[in-house]
Design a protein around this motif. Sequence first.
Motif, PDB file in Angstrom:
ATOM      1  N   SER A   1      14.028  34.297  51.716  1.00 18.67           N
ATOM      2  CA  SER A   1      14.846  34.912  52.695  1.00 18.67           C
ATOM      3  C   SER A   1      16.183  35.516  52.191  1.00 18.67           C
ATOM      4  CB  SER A   1      15.385  33.872  53.708  1.00 18.67           C
ATOM      5  OG  SER A   1      15.706  32.691  53.171  1.00 18.67           O
ATOM      6  N   ASP A   2      16.563  35.040  50.836  1.00 19.31           N
ATOM      7  CA  ASP A   2      17.771  35.712  50.279  1.00 19.31           C
ATOM      8  C   ASP A   2      17.467  36.894  49.180  1.00 19.31           C
ATOM      9  OD1 ASP A   2      19.348  33.837  51.418  1.00 19.31           O
ATOM     10  OD2 ASP A   2      18.814  32.317  50.063  1.00 19.31           O
ATOM     11  N   MET A   3      16.130  37.579  49.358  1.00 19.89           N
ATOM     12  CA  MET A   3      15.867  38.384  48.560  1.00 19.89           C
ATOM     13  C   MET A   3      16.717  39.721  48.609  1.00 19.89           C
ATOM     14  SD  MET A   3      11.987  39.512  47.674  1.00 19.89           S
ATOM     15  CE  MET A   3      11.623  40.257  49.484  1.00 19.89           C
ATOM     16  N   ASP A   4      16.989  40.219  49.565  1.00 16.99           N
ATOM     17  CA  ASP A   4      17.842  41.151  49.970  1.00 16.99           C
ATOM     18  C   ASP A   4      19.521  41.101  49.832  1.00 16.99           C
ATOM     19  OD1 ASP A   4      15.848  42.924  50.148  1.00 16.99           O
ATOM     20  OD2 ASP A   4      15.595  42.254  52.645  1.00 16.99           O
ATOM     21  N   ASP A   5      19.708  39.854  49.500  1.00 17.41           N
ATOM     22  CA  ASP A   5      21.285  39.482  49.165  1.00 17.41           C
ATOM     23  C   ASP A   5      21.629  40.175  47.798  1.00 17.41           C
ATOM     24  OD1 ASP A   5      23.566  38.338  48.570  1.00 17.41           O
ATOM     25  OD2 ASP A   5      23.190  36.456  49.605  1.00 17.41           O
ATOM     26  N   THR A   6      22.553  40.726  47.755  1.00 17.12           N
ATOM     27  CA  THR A   6      22.869  41.581  46.443  1.00 17.12           C
ATOM     28  C   THR A   6      23.390  40.403  45.483  1.00 17.12           C
ATOM     29  OG1 THR A   6      25.002  41.832  47.292  1.00 17.12           O
ATOM     30  CG2 THR A   6      23.531  43.517  47.547  1.00 17.12           C
ATOM     31  N   GLU A   7      23.915  39.370  45.891  1.00 11.94           N
ATOM     32  CA  GLU A   7      24.121  38.293  45.063  1.00 11.94           C
ATOM     33  C   GLU A   7      23.074  37.655  44.338  1.00 11.94           C
ATOM     34  OE1 GLU A   7      27.057  35.428  46.060  1.00 11.94           O
ATOM     35  OE2 GLU A   7      28.127  36.806  47.385  1.00 11.94           O
ATOM     36  N   SER A   8      21.818  37.838  44.900  1.00 15.82           N
ATOM     37  CA  SER A   8      20.782  37.056  44.364  1.00 15.82           C
ATOM     38  C   SER A   8      20.306  37.796  43.100  1.00 15.82           C
ATOM     39  CB  SER A   8      19.804  36.761  45.185  1.00 15.82           C
ATOM     40  OG  SER A   8      20.075  36.319  46.315  1.00 15.82           O
ATOM     41  N   GLY A   9      20.760  39.109  42.971  1.00 18.79           N
ATOM     42  CA  GLY A   9      20.305  39.879  41.643  1.00 18.79           C
ATOM     43  C   GLY A   9      18.596  40.084  41.600  1.00 18.79           C
ATOM     44  N   VAL A  10      18.258  40.228  42.733  1.00 20.78           N
ATOM     45  CA  VAL A  10      16.327  40.415  42.974  1.00 20.78           C
ATOM     46  C   VAL A  10      16.297  41.963  42.751  1.00 20.78           C
ATOM     47  CG1 VAL A  10      14.489  40.204  44.154  1.00 20.78           C
ATOM     48  CG2 VAL A  10      16.282  38.507  44.433  1.00 20.78           C
ATOM     49  N   THR A  11      15.756  42.187  41.614  1.00 23.30           N
ATOM     50  CA  THR A  11      15.381  43.791  41.316  1.00 23.30           C
ATOM     51  C   THR A  11      14.439  44.324  42.073  1.00 23.30           C
ATOM     52  OG1 THR A  11      13.539  43.482  39.812  1.00 23.30           O
ATOM     53  CG2 THR A  11      15.905  43.511  38.924  1.00 23.30           C
ATOM     54  N   GLU A  12      14.214  45.524  42.255  1.00 21.18           N
ATOM     55  CA  GLU A  12      13.084  46.255  43.158  1.00 21.18           C
ATOM     56  C   GLU A  12      11.677  45.837  42.696  1.00 21.18           C
ATOM     57  OE1 GLU A  12      13.510  47.880  46.065  1.00 21.18           O
ATOM     58  OE2 GLU A  12      15.719  47.594  45.780  1.00 21.18           O
ATOM     59  N   GLU A  13      11.574  45.790  41.575  1.00 18.29           N
ATOM     60  CA  GLU A  13      10.201  45.362  40.884  1.00 18.29           C
ATOM     61  C   GLU A  13       9.934  43.966  41.331  1.00 18.29           C
ATOM     62  OE1 GLU A  13       6.634  45.322  38.738  1.00 18.29           O
ATOM     63  OE2 GLU A  13       7.872  46.810  39.623  1.00 18.29           O
ATOM     64  N   GLU A  14      10.942  43.059  41.394  1.00 19.10           N
ATOM     65  CA  GLU A  14      10.708  41.553  41.797  1.00 19.10           C
ATOM     66  C   GLU A  14      10.436  41.581  43.318  1.00 19.10           C
ATOM     67  OE1 GLU A  14      13.686  39.422  38.342  1.00 19.10           O
ATOM     68  OE2 GLU A  14      14.502  39.919  40.328  1.00 19.10           O
ATOM     69  N   LYS A  15      10.942  42.568  44.258  1.00 19.65           N
ATOM     70  CA  LYS A  15      10.675  42.686  45.366  1.00 19.65           C
ATOM     71  C   LYS A  15       9.440  42.986  45.745  1.00 19.65           C
ATOM     72  CE  LYS A  15      15.438  43.547  46.937  1.00 19.65           C
ATOM     73  NZ  LYS A  15      16.561  44.640  47.495  1.00 19.65           N
ATOM     74  N   ARG A  16       9.026  43.923  44.875  1.00 17.44           N
ATOM     75  CA  ARG A  16       7.608  44.519  45.068  1.00 17.44           C
ATOM     76  C   ARG A  16       6.650  43.262  44.794  1.00 17.44           C
ATOM     77  NH1 ARG A  16       3.538  46.336  42.466  1.00 17.44           N
ATOM     78  NH2 ARG A  16       4.377  46.067  40.338  1.00 17.44           N
ATOM     79  N   ILE A  17       6.810  42.657  43.670  1.00 11.78           N
ATOM     80  CA  ILE A  17       5.739  41.819  43.457  1.00 11.78           C
ATOM     81  C   ILE A  17       5.778  40.546  44.537  1.00 11.78           C
ATOM     82  CG2 ILE A  17       5.228  39.744  41.529  1.00 11.78           C
ATOM     83  CD1 ILE A  17       4.104  42.550  40.959  1.00 11.78           C
ATOM     84  N   THR A  18       6.825  40.148  44.687  1.00 10.76           N
ATOM     85  CA  THR A  18       7.149  39.172  45.795  1.00 10.76           C
ATOM     86  C   THR A  18       6.337  39.516  47.037  1.00 10.76           C
ATOM     87  OG1 THR A  18       9.254  38.243  44.692  1.00 10.76           O
ATOM     88  CG2 THR A  18       8.660  37.436  46.913  1.00 10.76           C
ATOM     89  N   LYS A  19       6.771  40.658  47.624  1.00 13.81           N
ATOM     90  CA  LYS A  19       5.881  41.054  48.831  1.00 13.81           C
ATOM     91  C   LYS A  19       4.633  41.242  48.826  1.00 13.81           C
ATOM     92  CE  LYS A  19       9.790  43.441  50.796  1.00 13.81           C
ATOM     93  NZ  LYS A  19      10.548  44.961  51.249  1.00 13.81           N
ATOM     94  N   ALA A  20       4.027  41.432  47.575  1.00 15.26           N
ATOM     95  CA  ALA A  20       2.629  41.755  47.290  1.00 15.26           C
ATOM     96  C   ALA A  20       2.061  40.192  47.291  1.00 15.26           C
ATOM     97  CB  ALA A  20       2.474  42.333  46.006  1.00 15.26           C
ATOM     98  N   PHE A  21       2.792  39.343  46.481  1.00 15.80           N
ATOM     99  CA  PHE A  21       2.040  37.932  46.629  1.00 15.80           C
ATOM    100  C   PHE A  21       2.155  37.254  48.172  1.00 15.80           C
ATOM    101  CE2 PHE A  21       2.228  33.436  46.124  1.00 15.80           C
ATOM    102  CZ  PHE A  21       1.354  33.109  45.137  1.00 15.80           C
ATOM    103  N   TYR A  22       3.133  37.524  48.862  1.00 19.59           N
ATOM    104  CA  TYR A  22       2.951  37.144  50.032  1.00 19.59           C
ATOM    105  C   TYR A  22       2.243  37.826  51.085  1.00 19.59           C
ATOM    106  CZ  TYR A  22       6.437  33.414  48.256  1.00 19.59           C
ATOM    107  OH  TYR A  22       6.912  32.760  47.321  1.00 19.59           O
ATOM    108  N   GLU A  23       1.767  38.926  50.465  1.00 19.46           N
ATOM    109  CA  GLU A  23       0.731  39.675  51.449  1.00 19.46           C
ATOM    110  C   GLU A  23       1.673  40.667  52.358  1.00 19.46           C
ATOM    111  OE1 GLU A  23      -3.384  37.418  50.529  1.00 19.46           O
ATOM    112  OE2 GLU A  23      -2.145  36.900  52.357  1.00 19.46           O
ATOM    113  N   GLU A  24       2.654  41.234  52.093  1.00 20.13           N
ATOM    114  CA  GLU A  24       3.360  41.630  53.104  1.00 20.13           C
ATOM    115  C   GLU A  24       3.603  43.347  52.599  1.00 20.13           C
ATOM    116  OE1 GLU A  24       6.854  39.854  54.207  1.00 20.13           O
ATOM    117  OE2 GLU A  24       6.116  37.916  54.304  1.00 20.13           O
ATOM    118  N   GLU A  25       2.948  43.784  51.821  1.00 22.23           N
ATOM    119  CA  GLU A  25       2.835  45.143  51.311  1.00 22.23           C
ATOM    120  C   GLU A  25       2.306  45.997  52.444  1.00 22.23           C
ATOM    121  OE1 GLU A  25       3.348  46.186  46.911  1.00 22.23           O
ATOM    122  OE2 GLU A  25       1.471  45.803  47.399  1.00 22.23           O
TER     123      GLU A  25
END
Length: 666
Positions: free
Chosen positions: A642-666
């Motif tokens: 839920s904090d993936m889009d928080d800039t402080e969390s430092g999540v890259t676009e590649e990490e967002k893509r893989i995470t969404k793919a894993f949770y089947e939200e692509e």
Amino acid sequence: MADKGKTKKDCLKKVGGSQLNDLLMERLMEEPNYVSDDGKVKKWVVAEEARNYSPTLITLLLKDEKLRGTFFTEVAEATVFKMESFLHFIEQKNYLSDSYTRYSQKIGLQIGGRFMNQRNEVELVFPFKDCILEGGQTKDDPKRKEIFFNQTLAQDEITQLLEPKVLTNAVRYDADGEHPVETVLPEDNLIIRGNNLLALHSIKKRFYHRVKLIYLDPPFNTGNDSFQYNDSFTHSTWLTFMQNRLEIARDLLADDGMIFIHLDDIESSYLKVLCDGVFERKNFINIIAVKSSTPSGTKTAHKDKTIIKQKDFIIVYKKGGELTLTPQYTKRKTWDKHYNLILNNDFGVYSFTKLKDALIDNGIMTSDQNIEDIYIDNPKFKKFYLSHQDEICRLQSHKNKEAEKASRALPNQVYEDKVDGVIKGLYYNGQVITPLRQGVKTVYYNQQFNEDLGMLLCDFWDDIDFQNTQNEGGVSFPTAKKPELLLYRIISLCTKPGDIVLDFFLGSGTTTAVAHKMGRQYIGIDQMDYIKSTTYERMVNVVKGEQSGASKGLNWRGGGSFVYLELKRYNQQFIDEIEKAKKTNELLKVWEQMKARAFFRFNVEMQKIEDDIDSFKTLSIEEQKQALCSLLDMNQLYVNYSDMDDTESGVTEEEKRITKAFYEEE
């Protein structure tokens, strides 16, 4: 602490505290009858309202979605007020920490809240049973005090703790080497690095009710293994740790799934009763005793003081559905003397010859020998009995009453029991004729699976070598590496190709290595540093076709693939930097980074630490490291989805893509 530009919600999250309690007090303040003259909530009035199921109170609570989700449950399309949970919360929250346990400070068996009496159903009760223990197994863990979150008082903290995590460092490995991960397929094999409780909750949606087999080799709580949370690690901490993980494991198991838990006698009795509660006593299958060592060397040093340990236990439960097992066999070591006849069939005319006479005629034995004295692996003897397995036989009792009656009506003759012209069995003087072929099985020895005389394996396994596993998988793992044959046997017993196998105490990777060679899908989870240097490398070797363990017997030649993932770390990155630091000035730089970005424990007084910084500098480097680690909130080691889009969390676009793919939200 620098919170410039952050929202109130961010600040609350960073310093901790109970948001749920604040929310409840805020809502109760809306009803004038619940507020005293000095502006405080009259808890005794609210408690009485709750006991009387006051419409005013219930309506007030139902207005808020979070309060509704916490203090109500849905039953048959009706919303039911959880009065006891609500009372427990309001009566205790202001006086007790989130680590509060309502259970007696005593471990024992209880029935209905009372310790054991004459009833048959019992429950294992221990301190902190009503808590969630995040737990950890890294080298820094002995420096931390474990945090228990009470499931009534700290539900909001628990919800945040168990939320799915962001995934990072994803790679796929196959016969062509390592590649970036384009997507995570439903059939992918997974190796996941991260706290196993949090990882299990992260995969729950993807694998809910789909896992056929769970094998666990958890820390035995010996005081000498990797499960050393702190210097005062206790029995009840271990039980809480296991309960939390077994409950989510149960949710992942398929209806016809099974769980095998490998441990020794230190905790086996307690875990058995704990599992009765988690999986239900009716789903208990058995406890397998496994010979795991031989009495030699230093192990026998105290033989005059104790009885030397030589076995482990594997506790086995099913999820609840109907089981269909594949019986397992071990190689017979001696001849079964009951097989003493040869049945001759000369165009439907039956006659018997003594086996001993046939062996003498074939020069396999002499007249002064007994059959059972012949070495069962004598090449000539083995060739004879395997080539004549349909003729060598024995007579034994049976339950076919009709065939027995018909057979006795033909004394000293072989009776054929036929159904629609097909022979279903042969009988002689009321006994059934059992051919040796029914005892010839596929058994493992000399690193091969061979056709030979087998003995049905029950709940005592003494034929597996635990002593020579060091080189299996091509990686070094000095302690606790389990033999591949052990996992082959368990996987064979209750799965078929394509079934999902889970191990969330993965260690050196024996479970996933054998599952890969056997064509099962697998999920392996561990958080130790060696998962990349040891476990990952072992799986690379498997894909390349390494020939240790069960490889030769399975005719393994390599192939397949797996995906490696990590839970994205947050506070863990500061722990890593602290560990790497060699000097005080390096630690002070880490401290500056922590002040700007870290999640601290709720009771950290930032200004006091700043005021005492000169005292901090006088400590030894190890004491300084311990002091900094102790400030961090160990339940914020990883980044929440839920904090993936928080800039402080430092999540890259590649990490967002893989995470969404894993949770089947692509």
